[in-house]
Design a protein around this motif. Structure first.
Motif, PDB file in Angstrom:
ATOM      1  N   THR A  62      13.259  -6.159 -13.210  1.00  0.00           N
ATOM      2  CA  THR A  62      14.309  -5.305 -14.147  1.00  0.00           C
ATOM      3  C   THR A  62      13.931  -3.832 -13.552  1.00  0.00           C
ATOM      4  OG1 THR A  62      14.140  -6.887 -15.903  1.00  0.00           O
ATOM      5  CG2 THR A  62      14.821  -4.363 -16.331  1.00  0.00           C
ATOM      6  N   VAL A  63      13.073  -3.373 -13.153  1.00  0.00           N
ATOM      7  CA  VAL A  63      12.537  -2.192 -12.833  1.00  0.00           C
ATOM      8  C   VAL A  63      13.309  -1.924 -11.492  1.00  0.00           C
ATOM      9  CG1 VAL A  63      10.777  -0.492 -12.444  1.00  0.00           C
ATOM     10  CG2 VAL A  63      10.760  -1.948 -14.467  1.00  0.00           C
ATOM     11  N   TRP A  64      12.834  -3.053 -10.544  1.00  0.00           N
ATOM     12  CA  TRP A  64      13.024  -2.916  -9.151  1.00  0.00           C
ATOM     13  C   TRP A  64      14.693  -3.040  -8.955  1.00  0.00           C
ATOM     14  CZ3 TRP A  64      11.660  -2.087  -4.498  1.00  0.00           C
ATOM     15  CH2 TRP A  64      12.289  -2.542  -3.610  1.00  0.00           C
ATOM     16  N   ASN A  65      15.439  -3.563  -9.784  1.00  0.00           N
ATOM     17  CA  ASN A  65      16.894  -3.623  -9.689  1.00  0.00           C
ATOM     18  C   ASN A  65      17.632  -2.204  -9.802  1.00  0.00           C
ATOM     19  OD1 ASN A  65      17.102  -6.270  -9.285  1.00  0.00           O
ATOM     20  ND2 ASN A  65      17.818  -6.852 -11.160  1.00  0.00           N
ATOM     21  N   VAL A  89      23.227   7.438 -10.384  1.00  0.00           N
ATOM     22  CA  VAL A  89      21.832   7.300 -10.995  1.00  0.00           C
ATOM     23  C   VAL A  89      22.133   6.966 -12.610  1.00  0.00           C
ATOM     24  CG1 VAL A  89      19.552   8.295 -11.329  1.00  0.00           C
ATOM     25  CG2 VAL A  89      20.411   8.412  -9.008  1.00  0.00           C
ATOM     26  N   ILE A  90      22.943   7.676 -13.027  1.00  0.00           N
ATOM     27  CA  ILE A  90      23.095   7.860 -14.668  1.00  0.00           C
ATOM     28  C   ILE A  90      23.847   6.528 -14.928  1.00  0.00           C
ATOM     29  CG2 ILE A  90      24.344   8.873 -16.505  1.00  0.00           C
ATOM     30  CD1 ILE A  90      23.818  11.640 -15.058  1.00  0.00           C
ATOM     31  N   SER A  91      24.734   6.225 -14.054  1.00  0.00           N
ATOM     32  CA  SER A  91      25.562   4.767 -14.503  1.00  0.00           C
ATOM     33  C   SER A  91      24.566   4.044 -14.246  1.00  0.00           C
ATOM     34  CB  SER A  91      26.810   4.571 -13.548  1.00  0.00           C
ATOM     35  OG  SER A  91      26.400   4.652 -12.392  1.00  0.00           O
ATOM     36  N   ASN A  92      23.701   3.731 -13.511  1.00  0.00           N
ATOM     37  CA  ASN A  92      22.797   2.520 -13.047  1.00  0.00           C
ATOM     38  C   ASN A  92      21.810   2.512 -14.243  1.00  0.00           C
ATOM     39  OD1 ASN A  92      23.809   1.049 -10.831  1.00  0.00           O
ATOM     40  ND2 ASN A  92      23.127   2.926  -9.563  1.00  0.00           N
ATOM     41  N   LEU A  93      21.805   3.611 -14.836  1.00  0.00           N
ATOM     42  CA  LEU A  93      20.664   3.905 -16.095  1.00  0.00           C
ATOM     43  C   LEU A  93      21.264   2.868 -16.977  1.00  0.00           C
ATOM     44  CD1 LEU A  93      17.946   5.239 -16.753  1.00  0.00           C
ATOM     45  CD2 LEU A  93      19.045   6.897 -17.742  1.00  0.00           C
ATOM     46  N   LEU A  94      22.682   2.729 -17.264  1.00  0.00           N
ATOM     47  CA  LEU A  94      23.313   2.113 -18.468  1.00  0.00           C
ATOM     48  C   LEU A  94      23.092   0.789 -17.891  1.00  0.00           C
ATOM     49  CD1 LEU A  94      25.024   2.042 -20.832  1.00  0.00           C
ATOM     50  CD2 LEU A  94      27.151   2.306 -19.299  1.00  0.00           C
ATOM     51  N   LYS A  95      23.113   0.247 -16.743  1.00  0.00           N
ATOM     52  CA  LYS A  95      22.997  -1.039 -16.586  1.00  0.00           C
ATOM     53  C   LYS A  95      21.541  -1.552 -16.649  1.00  0.00           C
ATOM     54  CE  LYS A  95      26.361  -0.372 -12.842  1.00  0.00           C
ATOM     55  NZ  LYS A  95      26.662  -0.208 -11.334  1.00  0.00           N
ATOM     56  N   PHE A  96      20.581  -0.478 -16.399  1.00  0.00           N
ATOM     57  CA  PHE A  96      19.104  -0.754 -16.522  1.00  0.00           C
ATOM     58  C   PHE A  96      18.925  -1.071 -18.076  1.00  0.00           C
ATOM     59  CE2 PHE A  96      15.299   1.000 -17.997  1.00  0.00           C
ATOM     60  CZ  PHE A  96      14.411  -0.119 -17.488  1.00  0.00           C
ATOM     61  N   GLY A  97      19.709  -0.182 -18.823  1.00  0.00           N
ATOM     62  CA  GLY A  97      19.458  -0.515 -20.229  1.00  0.00           C
ATOM     63  C   GLY A  97      20.051  -1.787 -20.874  1.00  0.00           C
ATOM     64  N   ILE A  98      20.979  -2.310 -20.476  1.00  0.00           N
ATOM     65  CA  ILE A  98      21.370  -3.673 -20.670  1.00  0.00           C
ATOM     66  C   ILE A  98      20.423  -4.826 -20.331  1.00  0.00           C
ATOM     67  CG2 ILE A  98      23.068  -5.565 -20.360  1.00  0.00           C
ATOM     68  CD1 ILE A  98      25.324  -3.033 -19.895  1.00  0.00           C
ATOM     69  N   TYR A 101      25.385  -8.359 -15.150  1.00  0.00           N
ATOM     70  CA  TYR A 101      24.313  -7.229 -15.415  1.00  0.00           C
ATOM     71  C   TYR A 101      23.236  -8.217 -15.934  1.00  0.00           C
ATOM     72  CZ  TYR A 101      27.346  -3.304 -15.633  1.00  0.00           C
ATOM     73  OH  TYR A 101      28.142  -2.332 -15.000  1.00  0.00           O
ATOM     74  N   LEU A 102      23.724  -9.349 -16.546  1.00  0.00           N
ATOM     75  CA  LEU A 102      22.516 -10.440 -16.954  1.00  0.00           C
ATOM     76  C   LEU A 102      22.226 -11.601 -16.119  1.00  0.00           C
ATOM     77  CD1 LEU A 102      24.128 -10.822 -20.679  1.00  0.00           C
ATOM     78  CD2 LEU A 102      22.689  -8.855 -19.591  1.00  0.00           C
ATOM     79  N   ILE A 103      23.189 -12.046 -15.554  1.00  0.00           N
ATOM     80  CA  ILE A 103      22.892 -13.219 -14.546  1.00  0.00           C
ATOM     81  C   ILE A 103      22.299 -12.983 -13.412  1.00  0.00           C
ATOM     82  CG2 ILE A 103      24.028 -14.552 -12.924  1.00  0.00           C
ATOM     83  CD1 ILE A 103      26.563 -14.645 -14.758  1.00  0.00           C
ATOM     84  N   GLN A 104      22.330 -11.758 -12.724  1.00  0.00           N
ATOM     85  CA  GLN A 104      21.446 -11.309 -11.738  1.00  0.00           C
ATOM     86  C   GLN A 104      19.865 -11.273 -11.979  1.00  0.00           C
ATOM     87  OE1 GLN A 104      23.285  -7.672 -10.763  1.00  0.00           O
ATOM     88  NE2 GLN A 104      24.804  -8.589  -9.112  1.00  0.00           N
ATOM     89  N   PRO A 105      19.450 -10.521 -12.923  1.00  0.00           N
ATOM     90  CA  PRO A 105      17.933 -10.461 -13.280  1.00  0.00           C
ATOM     91  C   PRO A 105      17.389 -11.974 -13.705  1.00  0.00           C
ATOM     92  CG  PRO A 105      18.963  -9.273 -14.889  1.00  0.00           C
ATOM     93  CD  PRO A 105      20.129  -9.650 -13.726  1.00  0.00           C
ATOM     94  N   LEU A 106      18.259 -12.575 -14.426  1.00  0.00           N
ATOM     95  CA  LEU A 106      17.735 -13.824 -15.007  1.00  0.00           C
ATOM     96  C   LEU A 106      17.688 -15.022 -13.814  1.00  0.00           C
ATOM     97  CD1 LEU A 106      19.678 -14.255 -18.321  1.00  0.00           C
ATOM     98  CD2 LEU A 106      17.401 -13.337 -17.982  1.00  0.00           C
ATOM     99  N   PHE A 107      18.670 -15.154 -13.048  1.00  0.00           N
ATOM    100  CA  PHE A 107      18.561 -16.087 -12.051  1.00  0.00           C
ATOM    101  C   PHE A 107      17.504 -15.795 -10.944  1.00  0.00           C
ATOM    102  CE2 PHE A 107      22.153 -17.808 -13.781  1.00  0.00           C
ATOM    103  CZ  PHE A 107      22.217 -19.206 -13.662  1.00  0.00           C
ATOM    104  N   VAL A 142      30.485   8.851 -13.715  1.00  0.00           N
ATOM    105  CA  VAL A 142      29.875   7.441 -14.306  1.00  0.00           C
ATOM    106  C   VAL A 142      30.641   6.809 -14.904  1.00  0.00           C
ATOM    107  CG1 VAL A 142      28.122   7.155 -16.329  1.00  0.00           C
ATOM    108  CG2 VAL A 142      27.805   9.513 -14.950  1.00  0.00           C
ATOM    109  N   LYS A 143      31.786   7.031 -15.527  1.00  0.00           N
ATOM    110  CA  LYS A 143      32.825   6.010 -16.110  1.00  0.00           C
ATOM    111  C   LYS A 143      33.423   5.207 -15.015  1.00  0.00           C
ATOM    112  CE  LYS A 143      36.714   5.626 -19.008  1.00  0.00           C
ATOM    113  NZ  LYS A 143      37.862   6.171 -19.988  1.00  0.00           N
ATOM    114  N   ARG A 144      33.798   5.855 -13.896  1.00  0.00           N
ATOM    115  CA  ARG A 144      34.176   5.097 -12.854  1.00  0.00           C
ATOM    116  C   ARG A 144      33.176   3.960 -12.371  1.00  0.00           C
ATOM    117  NH1 ARG A 144      34.337   7.687  -7.161  1.00  0.00           N
ATOM    118  NH2 ARG A 144      32.292   7.371  -7.305  1.00  0.00           N
ATOM    119  N   ASP A 145      32.305   4.423 -12.224  1.00  0.00           N
ATOM    120  CA  ASP A 145      31.070   3.513 -11.516  1.00  0.00           C
ATOM    121  C   ASP A 145      30.814   2.448 -12.622  1.00  0.00           C
ATOM    122  OD1 ASP A 145      30.831   5.229  -9.345  1.00  0.00           O
ATOM    123  OD2 ASP A 145      29.059   6.163 -10.193  1.00  0.00           O
ATOM    124  N   VAL A 146      30.906   2.631 -13.672  1.00  0.00           N
ATOM    125  CA  VAL A 146      30.633   1.247 -14.750  1.00  0.00           C
ATOM    126  C   VAL A 146      31.659   0.529 -14.805  1.00  0.00           C
ATOM    127  CG1 VAL A 146      30.205   0.886 -17.301  1.00  0.00           C
ATOM    128  CG2 VAL A 146      28.791   2.822 -15.776  1.00  0.00           C
TER     129      VAL A 146
END
Length: 289
Positions: free
Chosen positions: A95-98, A133-142, A58-64, A40-44
């Motif tokens: 956000t959910v789709w990402n 899946v867990i590491s992407n959960l962190l990205k989703f949280g942000i 993490y922020l630029i992609q969904p906003l743009f 998980v740490k490696r992926d993040v």
């Protein structure tokens, strides 16, 4: 070591072939939880390593993406989002789709990307897709925090948005989304070991799937304007997750009990088939990768 010492040695772990048709050893996964956290740490850490903007991506992609979709689909194409601001409507879906696409694309190349590790040391192979899946959960949280920030902005601006009684079940919806992405990703990863075409298919296949998943439009709009093609959305479990997300967070659209039941059933089926094919592939993938 003498033969008597060999006989008396007590091993901490014993690796044996998996002879069962279906196997999901959660106890073994728990034993390797430290390794899971390292993955998980490696992926993040490594995703945006050596990039200038780093985690800001993490922020630029969904906003743009939300801004682009708002201009194209709402302003130019005229798709109505009712009383909900179009940007917030799109940001909720994206956000959910990402999260789904990150889980799917990340796990769909598990064997190919980790063949070097898999060929040298034993550990439960399923740990790798689970870590994604867990590491992407962190990205989703942000990214979800960004959604909350815009939600509060529009709320205090007087937009007609609100939570409702089932909003508390939103985390369950994300878990379902993650399991669906995990199951489908493991299935595709197993196919990629023999048929490399799937690695090319996944790229534009995900883009096409987004347009039939009600990410940028309400499900009711398809039934009203294109009834002959509405089944493409109505039989897509992802569409119900995204539609229900907007219902929970924005109190817009509709919730379908039948649709959610169908989504849960498909998710369980895809997950079980994914594990089945994944376990079967891990026995012989090293000869084909």
């Amino acid at each position: 070591m003498s033969s008597s010492e060999n006989t008396n040695t007590t091993w901490l772990f014993e690796i044996t072939p998996k002879n069962k048709f279906f196997s999901l050893n959660l106890k073994e996964v728990w034993q390797y939880r430290d390794l899971l956290m390292l993955f998980v740490k490696r992926d993040v850490v490594t995703v945006y390593k050596q990039t200038v903007l780093g985690p800001l991506w993490y922020l630029i992609q969904p906003l743009f993406t939300s801004i682009t979709f708002t201009i194209i689909f709402n302003n130019l194409a005229g798709i109505s989002t009712g009383t909900v601001p179009p940007f917030l409507f799109n940001l909720a879906g994206i956000t959910v789709w990402n999260y789904f696409t990150a889980c799917l694309t990340g796990t769909s190349n598990t064997f190919g990307a980790n063949a070097g590790i898999f060929g040298k040391v034993y550990f439960p192979r399923i740990i790798v897709p689970i870590s994604i899946v867990i590491s992407n959960l962190l990205k989703f949280g942000i990214q979800f925090l960004i959604f909350i920030a815009f939600y509060l902005f529009y709320y205090f601006q007087g937009a007609a948005i609100s939570l409702n009684g089932i909003s508390i079940l939103f985390p369950l919806l994300i878990v379902v989304m993650g399991i669906l992405g995990l199951g489908l990703g493991m299935f595709i990863s197993s196919l990629v070991t023999k048929y490399r075409d799937f690695s090319y298919l996944i790229g534009f296949g995900v883009q096409l799937l987004m347009y039939v998943s009600a990410v940028v439009y309400p499900m009711a709009l398809v039934a009203a304007k294109m009834p002959d093609y509405a089944w493409l959305v109505q039989y897509n479990p992802l569409a119900y997750i995204i539609e229900t997300t907007r219902y929970m967070l924005l109190n817009v659209g509709q919730i379908s009990i039948w649709g959610l039941g169908y989504t849960f059933a498909v998710t369980v089926f895809v997950f079980l088939v994914g594990i089945l094919i994944f376990n079967k592939t891990e026995k012989s993938f090293i000869d084909t990768v």
